[in-house]
Design a protein around this motif. Structure first.
Motif, PDB file in Angstrom:
ATOM      1  N   ARG A  75       0.814  -1.214   0.000  1.00 21.51           N
ATOM      2  CA  ARG A  75       0.000   0.000   0.000  1.00 21.51           C
ATOM      3  C   ARG A  75       0.848   1.265   0.000  1.00 21.51           C
ATOM      4  O   ARG A  75       0.500   2.244  -0.635  1.00 21.51           O
ATOM      5  CB  ARG A  75      -0.930   0.013   1.206  1.00 21.51           C
ATOM      6  CG  ARG A  75      -2.017  -0.996   1.065  1.00 21.51           C
ATOM      7  CD  ARG A  75      -3.208  -0.622   1.904  1.00 21.51           C
ATOM      8  NE  ARG A  75      -4.117  -1.746   1.986  1.00 21.51           N
ATOM      9  CZ  ARG A  75      -4.962  -2.065   1.020  1.00 21.51           C
ATOM     10  NH1 ARG A  75      -5.000  -1.364  -0.061  1.00 21.51           N
ATOM     11  NH2 ARG A  75      -5.753  -3.100   1.155  1.00 21.51           N
TER      12      ARG A  75
ATOM     13  N   THR B 241       1.895   1.901  -3.444  1.00 20.92           N
ATOM     14  CA  THR B 241       0.740   2.309  -4.241  1.00 20.92           C
ATOM     15  C   THR B 241       0.376   3.763  -3.981  1.00 20.92           C
ATOM     16  O   THR B 241       0.131   4.535  -4.909  1.00 20.92           O
ATOM     17  CB  THR B 241      -0.469   1.406  -3.936  1.00 20.92           C
ATOM     18  OG1 THR B 241      -0.108   0.047  -4.174  1.00 20.92           O
ATOM     19  CG2 THR B 241      -1.662   1.764  -4.794  1.00 20.92           C
ATOM     20  N   TYR B 242       0.345   4.152  -2.714  1.00 20.19           N
ATOM     21  CA  TYR B 242       0.025   5.544  -2.373  1.00 20.19           C
ATOM     22  C   TYR B 242       1.101   6.502  -2.886  1.00 20.19           C
ATOM     23  O   TYR B 242       0.792   7.582  -3.374  1.00 20.19           O
ATOM     24  CB  TYR B 242      -0.132   5.712  -0.865  1.00 20.19           C
ATOM     25  CG  TYR B 242      -1.326   5.004  -0.263  1.00 20.19           C
ATOM     26  CD1 TYR B 242      -2.443   4.693  -1.031  1.00 20.19           C
ATOM     27  CD2 TYR B 242      -1.347   4.631   1.067  1.00 20.19           C
ATOM     28  CE1 TYR B 242      -3.532   4.043  -0.488  1.00 20.19           C
ATOM     29  CE2 TYR B 242      -2.441   3.986   1.625  1.00 20.19           C
ATOM     30  CZ  TYR B 242      -3.530   3.694   0.841  1.00 20.19           C
ATOM     31  OH  TYR B 242      -4.607   3.059   1.383  1.00 20.19           O
TER      32      TYR B 242
ATOM     33  N   GLY C 261       0.712   6.860  -6.637  1.00 22.88           N
ATOM     34  CA  GLY C 261      -0.495   7.639  -6.918  1.00 22.88           C
ATOM     35  C   GLY C 261      -0.295   9.121  -6.662  1.00 22.88           C
ATOM     36  O   GLY C 261      -0.695   9.964  -7.474  1.00 22.88           O
ATOM     37  N   ILE C 262       0.343   9.444  -5.550  1.00 21.48           N
ATOM     38  CA  ILE C 262       0.591  10.854  -5.240  1.00 21.48           C
ATOM     39  C   ILE C 262       1.575  11.455  -6.231  1.00 21.48           C
ATOM     40  O   ILE C 262       1.414  12.605  -6.664  1.00 21.48           O
ATOM     41  CB  ILE C 262       1.075  11.001  -3.779  1.00 21.48           C
ATOM     42  CG1 ILE C 262      -0.081  10.659  -2.832  1.00 21.48           C
ATOM     43  CG2 ILE C 262       1.599  12.395  -3.503  1.00 21.48           C
ATOM     44  CD1 ILE C 262       0.310  10.525  -1.386  1.00 21.48           C
TER      45      ILE C 262
ATOM     46  N   ALA D 271       1.898  10.582  -9.328  1.00 17.28           N
ATOM     47  CA  ALA D 271       1.152  10.794 -10.571  1.00 17.28           C
ATOM     48  C   ALA D 271       0.303  12.062 -10.487  1.00 17.28           C
ATOM     49  O   ALA D 271       0.231  12.837 -11.452  1.00 17.28           O
ATOM     50  CB  ALA D 271       0.261   9.585 -10.858  1.00 17.28           C
ATOM     51  N   ILE D 272      -0.327  12.298  -9.338  1.00 19.83           N
ATOM     52  CA  ILE D 272      -1.140  13.504  -9.164  1.00 19.83           C
ATOM     53  C   ILE D 272      -0.261  14.754  -9.255  1.00 19.83           C
ATOM     54  O   ILE D 272      -0.616  15.721  -9.939  1.00 19.83           O
ATOM     55  CB  ILE D 272      -1.883  13.455  -7.814  1.00 19.83           C
ATOM     56  CG1 ILE D 272      -2.938  12.347  -7.841  1.00 19.83           C
ATOM     57  CG2 ILE D 272      -2.531  14.791  -7.494  1.00 19.83           C
ATOM     58  CD1 ILE D 272      -3.555  12.047  -6.494  1.00 19.83           C
TER      59      ILE D 272
ATOM     60  N   ILE E 164      -7.710   9.819  -9.593  1.00 22.55           N
ATOM     61  CA  ILE E 164      -6.679   9.109  -8.842  1.00 22.55           C
ATOM     62  C   ILE E 164      -6.747   9.483  -7.361  1.00 22.55           C
ATOM     63  O   ILE E 164      -6.646   8.621  -6.482  1.00 22.55           O
ATOM     64  CB  ILE E 164      -5.285   9.401  -9.424  1.00 22.55           C
ATOM     65  CG1 ILE E 164      -5.159   8.786 -10.813  1.00 22.55           C
ATOM     66  CG2 ILE E 164      -4.182   8.860  -8.518  1.00 22.55           C
ATOM     67  CD1 ILE E 164      -3.908   9.193 -11.556  1.00 22.55           C
ATOM     68  N   ALA E 165      -6.936  10.765  -7.076  1.00 22.52           N
ATOM     69  CA  ALA E 165      -7.032  11.210  -5.685  1.00 22.52           C
ATOM     70  C   ALA E 165      -8.237  10.578  -4.990  1.00 22.52           C
ATOM     71  O   ALA E 165      -8.125  10.119  -3.844  1.00 22.52           O
ATOM     72  CB  ALA E 165      -7.122  12.732  -5.626  1.00 22.52           C
TER      73      ALA E 165
ATOM     74  N   ALA F 290      -9.660   7.730  -5.739  1.00 22.50           N
ATOM     75  CA  ALA F 290      -9.379   6.305  -5.557  1.00 22.50           C
ATOM     76  C   ALA F 290      -8.459   6.084  -4.356  1.00 22.50           C
ATOM     77  O   ALA F 290      -8.687   5.173  -3.547  1.00 22.50           O
ATOM     78  CB  ALA F 290      -8.748   5.731  -6.825  1.00 22.50           C
ATOM     79  N   LEU F 291      -7.433   6.917  -4.214  1.00 24.54           N
ATOM     80  CA  LEU F 291      -6.522   6.779  -3.079  1.00 24.54           C
ATOM     81  C   LEU F 291      -7.227   7.083  -1.760  1.00 24.54           C
ATOM     82  O   LEU F 291      -7.040   6.373  -0.766  1.00 24.54           O
ATOM     83  CB  LEU F 291      -5.318   7.705  -3.250  1.00 24.54           C
ATOM     84  CG  LEU F 291      -4.324   7.334  -4.352  1.00 24.54           C
ATOM     85  CD1 LEU F 291      -3.253   8.404  -4.462  1.00 24.54           C
ATOM     86  CD2 LEU F 291      -3.717   5.980  -4.100  1.00 24.54           C
TER      87      LEU F 291
ATOM     88  N   ASP G 179      -9.637   4.185  -0.878  1.00 29.75           N
ATOM     89  CA  ASP G 179      -8.905   3.019  -0.383  1.00 29.75           C
ATOM     90  C   ASP G 179      -8.401   3.263   1.031  1.00 29.75           C
ATOM     91  O   ASP G 179      -8.516   2.395   1.890  1.00 29.75           O
ATOM     92  CB  ASP G 179      -7.733   2.700  -1.312  1.00 29.75           C
ATOM     93  CG  ASP G 179      -7.002   1.452  -0.872  1.00 29.75           C
ATOM     94  OD1 ASP G 179      -7.612   0.377  -0.915  1.00 29.75           O
ATOM     95  OD2 ASP G 179      -5.822   1.565  -0.475  1.00 29.75           O
TER      96      ASP G 179
END
Length: 74
Positions: free
Chosen positions: A19, A22-23, A26-27, A29-30, A57-58, A60-61, A64
């Motif tokens: 995780r 993944t976080y 994701g961050i 990418a943002i 994306i934000a 989804a994160l 989750d």
């Protein structure tokens, strides 16, 4: 037949996702998408797409994170 030698596993026996990685991805990418908003493009279509993807994306994160925090997801 080749499929007979494979062990039978249930979904809970598989290795869980990392995780933190993944976080982090994701961050990153943002942040990258928001940075692309400041460029030399003239139209707003690119900005809308980049902003939309960053928001998705934000969300989804955040979803989750809330589910994991409340114990509704492993």
């Amino acid at each position: 037949m080749a499929g007979h030698d494979e062990p039978v596993t249930s979904p809970d026996q598989r290795k869980p996702t990392n995780r933190k990685l993944t976080y982090t991805v994701g961050i990153a990418a943002i942040v990258t998408m928001v940075a692309y908003l400041y460029g030399n493009h003239e139209g707003r279509v690119e900005s809308l797409w980049l902003g939309g993807f960053a928001i998705v994306i934000a969300l989804a994160l955040i979803t989750d994170w809330v589910l994991v925090r409340n114990g509704l997801r492993d």
